[in-house]
Design a protein around this motif. Structure first.
Motif, PDB file in Angstrom:
ATOM      1  N   SER A   1       0.806  -1.230   0.000  1.00  0.00           N
ATOM      2  CA  SER A   1       0.000   0.000   0.000  1.00  0.00           C
ATOM      3  C   SER A   1       0.836   1.277   0.000  1.00  0.00           C
ATOM      4  O   SER A   1       0.623   2.168  -0.831  1.00  0.00           O
ATOM      5  CB  SER A   1      -0.958   0.003   1.188  1.00  0.00           C
ATOM      6  N   PRO A   2       1.832   1.414   0.899  1.00  0.00           N
ATOM      7  CA  PRO A   2       2.657   2.626   0.872  1.00  0.00           C
ATOM      8  C   PRO A   2       3.394   2.808  -0.456  1.00  0.00           C
ATOM      9  O   PRO A   2       3.568   3.937  -0.931  1.00  0.00           O
ATOM     10  CB  PRO A   2       3.642   2.416   2.019  1.00  0.00           C
ATOM     11  N   LEU A   3       3.809   1.697  -1.052  1.00  0.00           N
ATOM     12  CA  LEU A   3       4.515   1.772  -2.324  1.00  0.00           C
ATOM     13  C   LEU A   3       3.573   2.259  -3.426  1.00  0.00           C
ATOM     14  O   LEU A   3       3.930   3.128  -4.237  1.00  0.00           O
ATOM     15  CB  LEU A   3       5.080   0.399  -2.675  1.00  0.00           C
ATOM     16  N   SER A   4       2.383   1.715  -3.427  1.00  0.00           N
ATOM     17  CA  SER A   4       1.382   2.133  -4.412  1.00  0.00           C
ATOM     18  C   SER A   4       1.028   3.609  -4.243  1.00  0.00           C
ATOM     19  O   SER A   4       0.903   4.354  -5.219  1.00  0.00           O
ATOM     20  CB  SER A   4       0.122   1.261  -4.254  1.00  0.00           C
ATOM     21  N   GLU A   5       0.895   4.028  -2.986  1.00  0.00           N
ATOM     22  CA  GLU A   5       0.556   5.433  -2.709  1.00  0.00           C
ATOM     23  C   GLU A   5       1.689   6.366  -3.125  1.00  0.00           C
ATOM     24  O   GLU A   5       1.451   7.471  -3.630  1.00  0.00           O
ATOM     25  CB  GLU A   5       0.251   5.597  -1.218  1.00  0.00           C
TER      26      GLU A   5
ATOM     27  N   TYR B   1       3.909   5.865  -5.575  1.00  0.00           N
ATOM     28  CA  TYR B   1       3.923   5.979  -7.034  1.00  0.00           C
ATOM     29  C   TYR B   1       2.747   6.782  -7.563  1.00  0.00           C
ATOM     30  O   TYR B   1       2.807   7.347  -8.666  1.00  0.00           O
ATOM     31  CB  TYR B   1       3.931   4.587  -7.670  1.00  0.00           C
ATOM     32  N   ALA B   2       1.671   6.857  -6.770  1.00  0.00           N
ATOM     33  CA  ALA B   2       0.487   7.613  -7.192  1.00  0.00           C
ATOM     34  C   ALA B   2       0.645   9.123  -7.000  1.00  0.00           C
ATOM     35  O   ALA B   2      -0.162   9.907  -7.509  1.00  0.00           O
ATOM     36  CB  ALA B   2      -0.733   7.122  -6.421  1.00  0.00           C
TER      37      ALA B   2
ATOM     38  N   ALA C   1      10.018  11.249  -4.951  1.00  0.00           N
ATOM     39  CA  ALA C   1      11.188  10.369  -5.063  1.00  0.00           C
ATOM     40  C   ALA C   1      11.566   9.768  -3.713  1.00  0.00           C
ATOM     41  O   ALA C   1      11.842   8.558  -3.609  1.00  0.00           O
ATOM     42  CB  ALA C   1      12.362  11.137  -5.648  1.00  0.00           C
ATOM     43  N   ASP C   2      11.568  10.595  -2.675  1.00  0.00           N
ATOM     44  CA  ASP C   2      11.913  10.090  -1.346  1.00  0.00           C
ATOM     45  C   ASP C   2      10.865   9.106  -0.840  1.00  0.00           C
ATOM     46  O   ASP C   2      11.202   8.105  -0.181  1.00  0.00           O
ATOM     47  CB  ASP C   2      12.055  11.251  -0.355  1.00  0.00           C
ATOM     48  N   ALA C   3       9.595   9.400  -1.132  1.00  0.00           N
ATOM     49  CA  ALA C   3       8.514   8.509  -0.693  1.00  0.00           C
ATOM     50  C   ALA C   3       8.635   7.146  -1.362  1.00  0.00           C
ATOM     51  O   ALA C   3       8.460   6.096  -0.716  1.00  0.00           O
ATOM     52  CB  ALA C   3       7.159   9.136  -1.010  1.00  0.00           C
TER      53      ALA C   3
END
Length: 212
Positions: free
Chosen positions: A87-91, A93-94, A103-105
């Motif tokens: 979920s954090p990865l998807s968010e 990239y969104a 980029a940091d996220a």
């Protein structure tokens, strides 16, 4: 993620895995397969413990069963943790591409996403060692289950490693990526062959029993 994927039926889990949904994916499948493999270690112990002819190894078998159950429950937890990591990865990239925090996220979420599959690799290594020891002391009637467990755990081990590498390949901090990849590769290089040798040895013993 409130839903517990491990509470789904086998049919529901595989349907979800086959669907156009991000979770469960390869990581969750790896953890579940590993849990199935180590469960066979516990099964071999359960059918050995309490038998008079195995009294001399009773304490050893019980210890192995306890440790195997710890690995099994941990791998089941990792099914859930792997899904939570998406979920954090998807968010990240969104986020809009012009967002200065994007980029940091992404980097942070990608690094975090490495942790569940890397933990799976570690637990599968524990499983291999436990299966090796169980194969040396359990009833001969259960060595086929030890062999099956070893093959399942090896598959889980290598599958989990793929999920480590797919995340490390996206990290821009190559120092961190290389450290994670090195740790993972060292474990795979040691424990995947051990699992294969164990399965081969158990199969050889089965063959000898059949011929005898």
């Amino acid at each position: 993620m409130e839903e517990r994927l491990t509470e789904l039926s086998c049919e529901e889990f595989t349907e979800r895995l086959a669907a156009r949904e991000s979770v469960p994916g390869g990581g969750g499948a790896a953890a579940l397969v590993g849990a199935l493999g180590i469960a066979l270690c516990s099964m071999a112990g359960a059918f050995t413990a309490g038998k008079p002819r195995f009294a001399a190894v009773e304490d050893r078998v019980l210890r192995l069963m306890d440790e195997a159950e710890d690995v099994r429950f941990r791998l089941l937890e990792l099914v859930h943790e792997d899904a939570e990591g998406f979920s954090p990865l998807s968010e990240a990239y969104a986020l809009p591409k012009d967002d200065p925090t994007r980029a940091d996220a992404i980097e942070r979420a990608t690094g975090d996403a490495c942790m569940a599959p890397l933990a799976m690799v570690g637990e599968c290594c524990r499983a291999v060692a436990l299966l090796e020891e169980m194969g040396a002391c359990c009833s001969r009637l259960l060595i086929s289950d030890v062999a099956c467990g070893a093959l399942l755990v090896r598959a889980a081990l290598e599958t989990a490693s793929v999920n480590v590498y797919v995340n490390t390949s996206a990290l821009t901090d190559r120092t961190v990526a290389n450290r994670i990849e090195s740790t993972c590769s060292e474990l795979i290089d040691e424990y995947a062959p051990r699992a294969e040798r164990l399965a081969s040895e158990m199969t050889r013993r089965i063959s000898e029993r059949r011929k005898g």
